[in-house]
Scaffold this active site. Structure first.
Site, mmCIF file in Angstrom:
data_model
loop_
_atom_site.group_PDB
_atom_site.id
_atom_site.type_symbol
_atom_site.label_atom_id
_atom_site.label_comp_id
_atom_site.label_asym_id
_atom_site.label_seq_id
_atom_site.Cartn_x
_atom_site.Cartn_y
_atom_site.Cartn_z
ATOM 1 C CB CYS A 184 45.948 32.146 44.755
ATOM 2 S SG CYS A 184 47.603 32.433 45.293
ATOM 3 C CB CYS A 200 48.075 30.844 50.230
ATOM 4 S SG CYS A 200 48.813 31.645 49.084
ATOM 5 N NE ARG A 220 41.849 37.038 39.188
ATOM 6 C CZ ARG A 220 41.557 38.001 39.736
ATOM 7 N NH1 ARG A 220 40.356 38.473 39.638
ATOM 8 N NH2 ARG A 220 42.529 38.629 40.289
ATOM 9 C CB THR A 256 42.519 40.021 45.663
ATOM 10 O OG1 THR A 256 41.983 38.939 46.485
ATOM 11 C CG2 THR A 256 43.322 41.009 46.535
ATOM 12 N NE ARG A 291 49.735 42.662 51.354
ATOM 13 C CZ ARG A 291 48.959 43.961 51.378
ATOM 14 N NH1 ARG A 291 49.292 44.204 52.751
ATOM 15 N NH2 ARG A 291 48.050 43.927 50.649
ATOM 16 C CB CYS A 344 48.614 28.603 47.322
ATOM 17 S SG CYS A 344 46.774 29.215 47.070
ATOM 18 C CB CYS A 363 44.577 31.353 49.120
ATOM 19 S SG CYS A 363 45.247 32.544 48.210
HETATM 20 ZN ZN LIG Z 1 47.250 31.524 47.252
#
Ligand SMILES: [Zn+2]
Length: 353
Positions: A66, A39, A64, A31, A42, A69, A35
């Protein structure tokens, strides 16, 4: 502050444990997002996780934040700081003022100075100097003469380069380029549990530790690494320091004494030095993969280059390249043979369980 072990990090992520929030961040390669351990997003497949000590490291590696969180206010400042760092990288040979940089970050100069240092551990000026030093060494290696290299990397004058503390380059530029010309390197041989060991040292510290079966071969390898230095075989009387260092390392290898903290004279390209210095922070009983090592120096894509830097380590055992494994847990390679790598790791595991 060092990172928790990979096992601890994976466990914290699986449990969404907030106790380790702030101690590390994890990126998900599929992705491109990173995080905090707690977090609620998923769960990602374990092989897609990458670990970072700081937000800045995760962002420099291209992940990048998240939105779920991490606080947006904190992140927008980090984003601006990363932009400033990138700008410095791209304009390292120019004269950059703190005021100009501060303008880009929408901060006052004194505040930029402070938060940049908090984020990256060095001031903007020191960061620029480090980038210049990297360019400088690359152009020396590429064969430019010293004066051209100085101007190409933006240093402007000889004194700026020679005035840099020794930790950056270890030798004056001319000596660096000349393969140790004008230096004397003392060396000695000794039998250890890993076979015959040659250790060599300059007046700055140990520059060479290698293992083999044949003294002549080992000494010719030393001569290849430092083609222009004067090599001086030293017995215990001539070089009591070297003799004591050999004894300490032998006791570590052969009898499990603690790894001695010997002064090291580490030489190589800026990239190799970064890899080797990172290895110095890997504790006994711990191992890591080549890709984790690449992440550790914030070059997650440079896995091959990292493996090659490990293979070029001249200071065996003291720079613990034997603690780097393939990501499937297999031993990978070792400059001094897999038998020696296995023996070192088994001994370290034994002492740390
Ligand atoms: Zn996150």
């Amino acid at each position: 502050m060092s990172m928790p072990s990979e096992q601890q990090m994976r466990a914290a992520i699986a449990a969404r444990d907030s106790a380790l929030d702030g101690q590390f961040y994890y990126g998900v390669v599929t992705t491109g997002v990173f995080c905090q351990p707690s977090c609620s997003s998923r769960a990602a497949r374990p092989e897609n996780l990458r670990f970072f000590r700081t937000i800045e490291a995760a962002m420099l590696a291209g992940f990048r934040p998240c939105k779920r969180c991490q606080s947006i206010e904190r992140l927008s400042q980090v984003e601006r700081l990363v932009k400033v760092a990138r700008y410095i990288e791209q304009h390292a040979d120019e004269r950059l003022t703190l005021t100009d940089l501060a303008g880009q970050a929408l901060l006052s100069p004194s505040r930029l100075q402070r938060v940049f240092k908090q984020a990256f551990g060095v001031s903007p000026k020191a960061y620029q100097d480090a980038i210049r030093m990297q360019h400088f060494k690359q152009s020396l290696k590429a064969g430019d003469d010293v004066t051209d290299a100085i101007y190409a990397s933006g240093f402007g004058s000889l004194s700026r380069v020679y005035g840099e503390p020794g930790r950056n380059i270890g030798m004056t530029p001319k000596v660096y380029r000349a393969g140790g010309a004008g230096e004397t390197i003392s060396y000695a041989c000794r039998n250890t549990a890993l076979g015959l060991m040659v250790m060599a040292a300059t007046d700055k510290g140990v520059c060479f530790v290698q293992f083999g079966d044949d003294e002549e071969v080992l000494v010719s390898q030393l001569a290849q690494e430092f083609p222009n230095a004067g090599l001086s075989p030293s017995d215990a009387q001539q070089s009591p320091e070297l003799d004591a260092w050999m004894a300490a390392l032998d006791q570590h290898i052969s009898q499990g004494a603690p790894r001695p903290e010997l002064p090291l004279d580490i030489r190589g390209t800026a990239f190799q030095v970064r890899v080797w210095q990172f290895l110095l922070s890997v504790r006994e009983g711990e191992v890591l993969s080549y890709s984790e090592l690449a992440e550790g120096i914030d070059k997650p894509k440079a896995v091959r280059a990292v493996a090659s830097a490990c293979g070029k380590n001249r200071i065996g055992v003291l720079i613990p390249c034997h603690r780097v494994l393939r990501s499937d847990g297999s031993l990978g390679g070792y400059r001094w043979g897999l038998e020696r790598k296995r023996a070192l790791l088994d001994a370290e595991r034994g002492r740390n369980t």
